[in-house]
Design an enzyme around this catalytic site. Structure first.
Site, PDB file in Angstrom:
ATOM      1  N   ASP A 156       1.166  -1.193   0.029  1.00  0.00           N
ATOM      2  CA  ASP A 156       0.023   0.230   0.088  1.00  0.00           C
ATOM      3  C   ASP A 156       0.821   1.287  -0.286  1.00  0.00           C
ATOM      4  O   ASP A 156       0.360   2.566  -0.611  1.00  0.00           O
ATOM      5  CB  ASP A 156      -1.135  -0.387   0.744  1.00  0.00           C
ATOM      6  CG  ASP A 156      -2.353  -1.160   1.081  1.00  0.00           C
ATOM      7  OD1 ASP A 156      -2.356  -1.028   0.010  1.00  0.00           O
ATOM      8  OD2 ASP A 156      -2.868  -1.193   2.245  1.00  0.00           O
ATOM      9  N   GLN A 157       1.865   1.229   0.686  1.00  0.00           N
ATOM     10  CA  GLN A 157       2.806   2.380   1.285  1.00  0.00           C
ATOM     11  C   GLN A 157       3.359   2.514  -0.323  1.00  0.00           C
ATOM     12  O   GLN A 157       3.952   4.071  -1.014  1.00  0.00           O
ATOM     13  CB  GLN A 157       4.127   2.416   1.753  1.00  0.00           C
ATOM     14  CG  GLN A 157       2.733   2.576   3.277  1.00  0.00           C
ATOM     15  CD  GLN A 157       1.971   4.145   3.623  1.00  0.00           C
ATOM     16  OE1 GLN A 157       2.563   4.637   3.296  1.00  0.00           O
ATOM     17  NE2 GLN A 157       1.995   3.811   4.831  1.00  0.00           N
TER      18      GLN A 157
END
Length: 198
Positions: free
Chosen positions: A167-168
């Site tokens: 996600d990051q």
């Protein structure tokens, strides 16, 4: 460096909010549009960590941002969102591919009202292809990519990385695409669509 840049954030969970948060950390005026009652992640924390009834998960990816609650199913809500979009430099969204198109907020429709907008779509598997309509999630991608096989000991079962790094990473790539698009717009005056995925 992004002082004076307005971002409308139609994001949820982590990939989209983190992208918007990076822009906010760089000085952009980010307005997070939440459903009535607040974003899901405002009231959810996998670690059950809360500060003043706010999820730490939400606080980490929502810092430096303003928020508003809008019911997009009503004409008044739609009008309010269009006003935000028309005043924005950037729109960031991370719904499944095609969701905003079906609601009348496709890149083509948004560009008609705001030709200078940078429209960033963050999806699980991209805007095209066989998996475009499937939901994306960090642990799924860690499993599908083989990343989970690289964690832990050689003889152990696959083990996810201890953080939401997919996600990051995707959020960072989305923010990088937005920054490049803003730079290009300074030369051409034209907005553009940016796509990134998990």
């Amino acid at each position: 460096p992004l002082s004076g840049v307005r971002v409308v954030s139609l994001t949820h969970y982590l990939q989209g909010p983190s992208c918007a948060q990076y822009l906010a950390d760089l000085g952009a005026d980010v307005i997070k549009v939440e459903r009535i009652g607040g974003a899901y992640e405002r009231h959810w924390s996998g670690a059950k960590a809360f500060v003043n009834d706010q999820s730490v998960f939400f606080l980490l990816a929502g810092r430096n941002q303003r928020s508003t609650e809008i019911d997009l199913s009503t004409p008044e809500g739609s009008e309010a969102l269009w006003k935000l979009i028309e005043s924005a430099d950037v729109l960031v969204e991370n719904f499944r591919a095609g969701t905003l198109d079906r609601r009348g907020y496709s890149y083509e429709e948004v560009k008609k009202r705001n030709p200078r907008i940078i429209y960033c779509s963050l999806t699980g598997y991209g805007a095209t292809g066989p998996n475009r309509s499937k939901p994306g999630q960090d642990l799924l991608i860690q499993s599908m990519s083989g990343l989970a096989m690289l964690s832990g000991r050689a003889n152990d079962a696959p083990m996810p990385v201890g953080s939401a790094i997919v996600d990051q990473h995707a959020a960072t790539l989305g923010a990088l695409g937005i920054l490049a698009a803003l730079h290009q717009r300074n030369s051409t005056g034209d907005g553009v669509r940016v796509d990134s995925n998990l």
